[in-house]
Design an enzyme around this catalytic site. Structure first.
Site, PDB file in Angstrom:
ATOM      1  N   MET A 156      -9.124   8.164   0.279  1.00  0.00           N
ATOM      2  CA  MET A 156      -9.822   8.244   1.333  1.00  0.00           C
ATOM      3  C   MET A 156     -10.515   9.561   1.226  1.00  0.00           C
ATOM      4  SD  MET A 156      -7.499   7.116   4.393  1.00  0.00           S
ATOM      5  CE  MET A 156      -6.665   5.624   4.395  1.00  0.00           C
ATOM      6  N   SER A 170       0.944  -1.147   0.125  1.00  0.00           N
ATOM      7  CA  SER A 170       0.086  -0.023  -0.100  1.00  0.00           C
ATOM      8  C   SER A 170       0.943   1.152  -0.072  1.00  0.00           C
ATOM      9  CB  SER A 170      -0.793  -0.092   1.236  1.00  0.00           C
ATOM     10  OG  SER A 170      -1.437   1.282   1.507  1.00  0.00           O
ATOM     11  N   ASP A 194      -6.547  -6.612   4.097  1.00  0.00           N
ATOM     12  CA  ASP A 194      -5.987  -5.302   4.244  1.00  0.00           C
ATOM     13  C   ASP A 194      -5.834  -4.930   5.740  1.00  0.00           C
ATOM     14  OD1 ASP A 194      -4.955  -2.594   3.777  1.00  0.00           O
ATOM     15  OD2 ASP A 194      -6.518  -2.186   2.628  1.00  0.00           O
ATOM     16  N   MET A 225     -12.022   4.465  -0.207  1.00  0.00           N
ATOM     17  CA  MET A 225     -13.024   4.465   1.029  1.00  0.00           C
ATOM     18  C   MET A 225     -13.641   5.693   0.947  1.00  0.00           C
ATOM     19  SD  MET A 225      -9.740   2.998   3.333  1.00  0.00           S
ATOM     20  CE  MET A 225      -8.634   3.255   1.829  1.00  0.00           C
TER      21      MET A 225
HETATM   22  C1  DX5 Z   1      -6.283   1.220   5.743  1.00  0.00           C
HETATM   23  C2  DX5 Z   1      -5.731   1.321   4.330  1.00  0.00           C
HETATM   24  C3  DX5 Z   1      -4.695   0.262   4.247  1.00  0.00           C
HETATM   25  C4  DX5 Z   1      -3.587   0.553   4.839  1.00  0.00           C
HETATM   26  C5  DX5 Z   1      -2.647  -0.597   5.585  1.00  0.00           C
HETATM   27  O1  DX5 Z   1      -7.425   2.119   5.672  1.00  0.00           O
HETATM   28  O2  DX5 Z   1      -6.899   0.672   3.802  1.00  0.00           O
HETATM   29  O3  DX5 Z   1      -4.422  -0.174   3.006  1.00  0.00           O
HETATM   30  O4  DX5 Z   1      -2.469   1.348   4.226  1.00  0.00           O
HETATM   31  O5  DX5 Z   1      -1.648  -0.153   6.001  1.00  0.00           O
HETATM   32  P1  DX5 Z   1      -0.837  -1.149   7.244  1.00  0.00           P
HETATM   33  O6  DX5 Z   1      -0.474  -2.247   6.295  1.00  0.00           O
HETATM   34  O7  DX5 Z   1       0.116  -0.389   7.930  1.00  0.00           O
HETATM   35  O8  DX5 Z   1      -1.893  -1.668   8.438  1.00  0.00           O
HETATM   36 ZN    ZN Z   2      -6.570  -0.418   1.667  1.00  0.00          ZN
END
Ligand code: DX5
Ligand code: ZN
Length: 217
Positions: free
Chosen positions: A38, A9, A176, A69
């Site tokens: 987001m 990500s 995720d 999101m």
């Molecule tokens: C959270 C995101 C993830 C995030 C994961 O809202 O959708 O994709 O980047 O991050 P890590 O791997 O650090 O939990």
């Molecule tokens: Zn994500």
């Protein structure tokens, strides 16, 4: 068992040198590049949108796995297609007419994926699973990288695997949030096909090695 796909990500990438980080991912064993969009409404954070995806897609040689999101994703489907998205994930919780949304995503040629928040049960996908290319299970509450993994996710993966085997065996399971070597291994054992990892990859001394090791856990 088929190969595990790693989807780093870029939320945890260095935005001062995003192009360099994308080139690093191109040279790595990453299968997808996971892009977290987001809107500050569906989740309590704002990340990036169409212009960044456009720039990423110019450099990226791997499929862009775009995780929306946002509320009202329907109005941006064509925009993300044009920006270079290959897989488009919408949240179950953000779509009133999910079937319409999924068909619209597929009509553009992108793969369609639906995401469930940690509290949303897998059985709610009973009547849409046959239309999906992938399901994304959140193992943290969406909005931020670096959060603690929610243990109930293993059980959700197993339930989802059962549903997929019954109704749409080619559908992938992606997870995720909070993925590292330990949680990643258990997720793969439970039936996960695609591991998203942000802080664990970009916070490590050698992201390329971490991606390669994650692929072989
Ligand atoms: C959270 C995101 C993830 C995030 C994961 O809202 O959708 O994709 O980047 O991050 P890590 O791997 O650090 O939990
Ligand atoms: Zn994500």
């Amino acid at each position: 068992m088929s190969e595990i796909i790693i989807a780093p990500s870029i939320l945890s990438a260095d935005f001062n040198q995003l192009g360099k980080d994308i080139e690093m991912l191109n040279a790595s064993e990453a299968g997808y590049i996971h892009c977290d969009v987001m809107d500050g409404v569906f989740v309590p954070n704002i990340s990036f949108g169409l212009p960044i995806i456009q720039h990423v897609s110019k450099v990226a040689t791997k499929p862009l796995d775009v995780h929306l999101m946002i509320v009202n994703p329907d109005q941006y489907i064509d925009g993300f297609k044009d920006a270079g998205a290959d897989i488009l994930t919408v949240h179950y919780e953000a779509c009133t007419h999910l079937h319409r949304t999924v068909l619209k995503i597929k009509s553009t040629g992108m793969k369609a994926s639906v995401c469930l928040n940690p509290h949303t049960p897998v059985h709610l996908l009973d009547d849409i699973i046959m239309d999906l290319d992938m399901v994304l299970l959140m193992s943290v509450n969406p909005g931020f990288g670096g959060q603690k993994f929610i243990e109930n996710t293993y059980d959700k993966v197993r339930k989802l695997k059962e549903l997929i085997e019954k109704k749409n065996p080619s559908c992938l399971i992606e997870v995720d949030g909070g993925v590292n070597f330990e949680t990643g291994k258990k997720l793969v054992e439970a039936g996960t096909d695609v591991l998203v990892a942000g802080s664990f990859v970009f916070g490590s001394a050698s992201p390329i090695d971490t991606i390669s090791k994650l692929k072989r856990i």
